[in-house]
Design an enzyme around this catalytic site. Sequence first.
Site, PDB file in Angstrom:
ATOM      1  CG  ASN A   1      -8.629  11.204  -0.177  1.00  0.00           C
ATOM      2  OD1 ASN A   1      -9.749  11.698  -0.322  1.00  0.00           O
ATOM      3  ND2 ASN A   1      -8.044  11.098   1.022  1.00  0.00           N
TER       4      ASN A   1
ATOM      5  CE  LYS B   1       7.069  25.749  -6.329  1.00  0.00           C
ATOM      6  NZ  LYS B   1       6.698  26.669  -7.419  1.00  0.00           N
TER       7      LYS B   1
ATOM      8  CG  PHE C   1     -18.142   4.922   4.926  1.00  0.00           C
ATOM      9  CD1 PHE C   1     -18.814   5.021   3.717  1.00  0.00           C
ATOM     10  CD2 PHE C   1     -18.811   5.287   6.081  1.00  0.00           C
ATOM     11  CE1 PHE C   1     -20.126   5.481   3.666  1.00  0.00           C
ATOM     12  CE2 PHE C   1     -20.114   5.747   6.044  1.00  0.00           C
ATOM     13  CZ  PHE C   1     -20.778   5.845   4.823  1.00  0.00           C
TER      14      PHE C   1
ATOM     15  CE  LYS D   1     -11.667  -0.011   7.006  1.00  0.00           C
ATOM     16  NZ  LYS D   1     -11.789   1.209   6.155  1.00  0.00           N
TER      17      LYS D   1
ATOM     18  CE  LYS E   1      -9.018  -0.218  10.605  1.00  0.00           C
ATOM     19  NZ  LYS E   1      -8.811   0.812   9.567  1.00  0.00           N
TER      20      LYS E   1
END
Length: 403
Positions: free
Chosen positions: A209, A288, A322, A336, A340
Amino acid sequence: MLKGKRILLGISGGIAAYKAAALCSKLVQAGAIVKVIMTESATKFITPLTLQTLSRHPVYLDTFDEFDPSVVSHIDLADHADLVIIAPATANIIAKMVTGLADDMLSTTLLATTAPILVAPAMNVHMYAHPAVERNMELLAERGVRFVEPGTGQLACGYVGKGRLAEPEDIVKAAEQWFTQSQSLAGKRVLVTAGGTIERLDPVRYLTNDSSGLMGFAIAEAALNRGADVTVVAAKTAMQPGAGLNVVRVESAEEMLQAVLERYAATDIVIKAAAVADYRPTTVAASKIKKTGEHLTLELERTTDILKTLGEQKSGQFLVGFAAETDNVKAYAMDKLQRKNCDLVVANDITREGAGFNVDTNIVDVYGSEGLVATLPLLSKREVADQLLTLVANRMASGETRE
């Protein structure tokens, strides 16, 4: 907070040097022991005698002027300072600090000190906004130097804009805040995750990301500045760790999970700033993957939710998550936090300009069990980190930790 503190005041050569007299006076009135170093240029704007009278100590001007034969002055000053304040800080002295140039008493002493440094810039609005000056300040901030933002208004050169030295009262307040904060997490063990995880497809390709790790390392440095013992579990990031940080390098979400769990029981505060992959390939090719057709189908499986796992295993730790979202930020953040078992969730809308990945700034809302706790406007990620750590320290001090 300043009583008995040894402050080294560096004055460089800008018209705002006249304000250094008021700053010196206010520091002395607050009980600080102030010693002054002036550059040659600074003496063109204000006399050393003025600062000597206000500080009640000799003013240092030249590296080779040794008042006490038993010590080397610039080393002695560097060693004994609890805090160094540069006010005003010109573009020139800022550049010297970045490059390590030591061609006068002030720049030489700055190289020798291990004390925290507080810089109050003052210069023309166009100089302050010049890319070279901006980059120099970024580099100093990465090394742990703190800044007192200049004010906006009429400048001595006739321009109106940002670049006016902060008022002496504001600089004194910043110094007091430094000493207040510097021990707010003393003795606490803090674990921060940073960067973006990598999930391998084959030896040369992976899923990842856009996380740069800047937010996580900014938080780690803010915790270190407050006296904490800090460990960073870092995935993919270009950030270079500052001195004093313990860094554990990982690659995948699974490696990050194991690294965090190994240290969780002995940790007081966990701040999960890393961007962790939600899915990973079910198989990783040993060599690969070659092109075999127009389409390639990948099968992915869920990774273990690190934050949820930590929430389930909490035994008194203060847990901060976050949430980088594109819509319904409040709803997702509160969900969240509850699911959590977090103490705080820092949420941002990454579609907003100046927020999210690969930028030096952020715009965040912080949520607790009672709802919105704080709204932070566009700030540098270091400023966001500083304000977040203040919230964490205050909540821990008042016993606001969810079991």
